[in-house]
Design a protein around this motif. Structure first.
Motif, PDB file in Angstrom:
ATOM      1  N   CYS A  14      32.601  28.213  40.506  1.00  0.00           N
ATOM      2  CA  CYS A  14      31.866  29.452  40.297  1.00  0.00           C
ATOM      3  C   CYS A  14      31.249  29.533  38.917  1.00  0.00           C
ATOM      4  O   CYS A  14      30.896  30.605  38.474  1.00  0.00           O
ATOM      5  N   HIS A 138      39.811  35.891  45.142  1.00  0.00           N
ATOM      6  CA  HIS A 138      39.540  36.396  43.791  1.00  0.00           C
ATOM      7  C   HIS A 138      39.572  35.244  42.788  1.00  0.00           C
ATOM      8  O   HIS A 138      39.887  34.106  43.131  1.00  0.00           O
ATOM      9  N   GLY A 139      39.237  35.555  41.543  1.00  0.00           N
ATOM     10  CA  GLY A 139      39.152  34.538  40.515  1.00  0.00           C
ATOM     11  C   GLY A 139      40.509  33.997  40.105  1.00  0.00           C
ATOM     12  O   GLY A 139      41.506  34.720  40.091  1.00  0.00           O
ATOM     13  N   ALA A 157      37.092  33.049  34.205  1.00  0.00           N
ATOM     14  CA  ALA A 157      37.420  32.703  35.599  1.00  0.00           C
ATOM     15  C   ALA A 157      38.034  33.891  36.328  1.00  0.00           C
ATOM     16  O   ALA A 157      38.808  33.714  37.270  1.00  0.00           O
ATOM     17  N   CYS A 158      37.701  35.096  35.900  1.00  0.00           N
ATOM     18  CA  CYS A 158      38.265  36.316  36.480  1.00  0.00           C
ATOM     19  C   CYS A 158      37.279  37.017  37.402  1.00  0.00           C
ATOM     20  O   CYS A 158      36.059  36.916  37.240  1.00  0.00           O
ATOM     21  N   THR A 159      37.830  37.754  38.329  1.00  0.00           N
ATOM     22  CA  THR A 159      37.074  38.714  39.114  1.00  0.00           C
ATOM     23  C   THR A 159      36.655  39.862  38.209  1.00  0.00           C
ATOM     24  O   THR A 159      37.366  40.217  37.257  1.00  0.00           O
ATOM     25  N   ILE A 196      28.323  34.618  39.563  1.00  0.00           N
ATOM     26  CA  ILE A 196      29.301  35.194  40.481  1.00  0.00           C
ATOM     27  C   ILE A 196      28.525  35.596  41.725  1.00  0.00           C
ATOM     28  O   ILE A 196      27.703  36.510  41.684  1.00  0.00           O
ATOM     29  N   TYR A 217      41.585  29.844  44.803  1.00  0.00           N
ATOM     30  CA  TYR A 217      40.986  30.710  43.792  1.00  0.00           C
ATOM     31  C   TYR A 217      39.615  30.202  43.364  1.00  0.00           C
ATOM     32  O   TYR A 217      39.387  28.996  43.261  1.00  0.00           O
ATOM     33  N   SER A 218      38.727  31.148  43.129  1.00  0.00           N
ATOM     34  CA  SER A 218      37.383  30.846  42.661  1.00  0.00           C
ATOM     35  C   SER A 218      37.348  30.951  41.139  1.00  0.00           C
ATOM     36  O   SER A 218      38.373  31.177  40.486  1.00  0.00           O
ATOM     37  N   GLN A 219      36.165  30.817  40.574  1.00  0.00           N
ATOM     38  CA  GLN A 219      35.973  31.088  39.153  1.00  0.00           C
ATOM     39  C   GLN A 219      35.499  32.524  38.921  1.00  0.00           C
ATOM     40  O   GLN A 219      34.958  32.835  37.865  1.00  0.00           O
ATOM     41  N   GLY A 220      35.763  33.392  39.886  1.00  0.00           N
ATOM     42  CA  GLY A 220      35.391  34.801  39.787  1.00  0.00           C
ATOM     43  C   GLY A 220      34.597  35.292  40.975  1.00  0.00           C
ATOM     44  O   GLY A 220      34.426  36.501  41.159  1.00  0.00           O
ATOM     45  N   CYS A 221      34.107  34.370  41.794  1.00  0.00           N
ATOM     46  CA  CYS A 221      33.303  34.751  42.957  1.00  0.00           C
ATOM     47  C   CYS A 221      34.168  35.364  44.061  1.00  0.00           C
ATOM     48  O   CYS A 221      35.290  34.916  44.287  1.00  0.00           O
TER      49      CYS A 221
END
Length: 269
Positions: A14, A138-139, A157-159, A196, A217-221
Motif C-alpha cells: 500500500c 486494516h493497516g 502503515a496505519c489505517t 491508500i 494486513y495492508s499498509q493502510g488500505c
C-alpha cells in the motif's frame, strides 16, 4: 517483539510505489519493518470500544436512522447503530456541501470490529438495503484483530479514520483499484498521496481467515476480498462516501443539528 514472533505476515502493498501502474516485479516495495512498529504482543480484546452518540442529532433524524437500521435486516445486524448514525450524519453534511456527489449510497467500515468479521457495508439509503457486505483489512501498523492505532503519516502503515470520497479507478499491481480522498484534516487528508486505495488482496479473504485465524494486513488500505472487490469498487463509483470508523473518531462533519435540517429538507437525496 517482532511480527515474525507473533506469527503475523510481513506484507507489502500500500505504498505509493506498490500501487503505481506496472508489474509487481518492477515495483519492489520497502520492507515493512522500516514502515511501522509491530502490533502489540498481547492478544486484542474482542470487545468493541463504546461509540459516543453524535451530539445534537434531532429526534426526527435519529428515528429515521433507527428505521433504516431495522429495514436493513440481518445483513446489518453487526453494524452498530452508533456507527451507522455517524455515517448518515456525515453523508448528509458532505452531500449537502457538494463534497460527495453520489446520492443515496454510502459505505461504512467499522475498524473497531475484529478483522475476522464482515465489517464493511455498502448501503442503498433510498431502498434501505445492504448492497454489499464484506471483510476488509486494516493497516499493519494499526493492530492485530482490531485496529487500535491510526495515523495520517505516510510511513505509519496505519489505517486513517474519517470520511472519504471515492475517486477514479486504475489498473495497478493489485489490479482494478479505486483512489480515495480524505476529508478530515489531520486524520486522513494524506491518503491520496499515500496511495491508500480500495483494492483486492488474498490476505483479505475468508480462506485466509480459515487458515490463519485473522486477516493479513495492508499498509493502510481498506483491502477487499478478491471475490468481491470488483463489485464493491464498481458500486462505489466516483463521488461516493466511505466512512472508516474506529476508536477516537472525531470529525467536523459529525454535525448533528445541521444534518437534521438537511434531512428535513431533502431526506436521503
Amino acid at each position: 517483539m517482532g511480527l515474525a514472533a507473533l506469527g503475523l505476515p510481513l506484507l507489502s502493498g500500500c505504498s505509493r510505489a506498490s500501487h503505481a501502474e506496472g508489474s509487481a516485479d518492477q515495483l519492489a516495495s520497502r520492507p515493512v519493518a522500516a514502515l511501522a512498529p509491530a502490533p502489540a504482543a498481547l492478544p486484542d480484546s474482542l470487545r468493541p470500544s463504546p461509540v459516543a452518540a453524535v451530539a445534537g442529532v434531532p429526534d426526527t433524524l435519529h428515528q429515521a436512522i433507527a428505521r433504516l437500521h431495522q429495514a436493513l435486516g440481518p445483513a446489518a445486524a453487526d453494524l452498530r447503530p452508533e456507527v451507522l448514525e455517524q455515517a448518515c450524519v456525515g453523508y448528509l453534511i458532505l452531500h449537502h456541501t457538494g463534497r460527495i456527489e453520489r446520492s443515496g449510497v454510502l459505505a461504512v467500515a467499522d475498524m473497531d470490529l475484529p478483522n475476522t468479521t464482515e465489517r464493511l457495508w455498502v448501503i442503498d439509503l433510498q431502498n434501505a438495503s445492504v448492497l454489499h457486505r464484506s471483510l476488509v483489512a486494516h493497516g499493519q501498523g494499526s493492530g492485530h484483530l482490531r485496529a487500535r492505532r491510526f495515523s495520517n503519516v505516510e510511513s505509519s502503515a496505519c489505517t486513517s479514520l474519517g470520511f472519504y470520497r471515492t475517486s477514479g479507478t486504475y489498473d495497478g499491481v493489485h489490479g482494478y483499484s479505486r483512489r480515495l480522498q480524505g476529508y478530515d484534516k489531520g486524520e486522513n487528508t494524506n491518503v491520496f498521496d499515500r496511495y491508500i486505495v480500495l483494492h483486492a488482496a488474498d490476505y483479505a479473504s475468508p480462506d485466509y481467515v480459515r487458515q490463519h485465524g485473522h486477516l493479513g494486513y495492508s499498509q493502510g488500505c481498506p483491502a477487499l476480498p478478491p471475490a468481491q472487490y470488483k463489485a464493491i469498487i464498481s458500486t462505489l463509483r466516483t463521488g461516493s462516501m466511505l466512512l472508516v470508523s474506529g476508536p477516537g473518531l472525531a470529525s467536523r462533519w459529525l454535525d448533528g443539528p445541521a444534518a437534521g435540517r438537511r434531512f428535513v429538507q431533502r431526506g436521503w437525496r
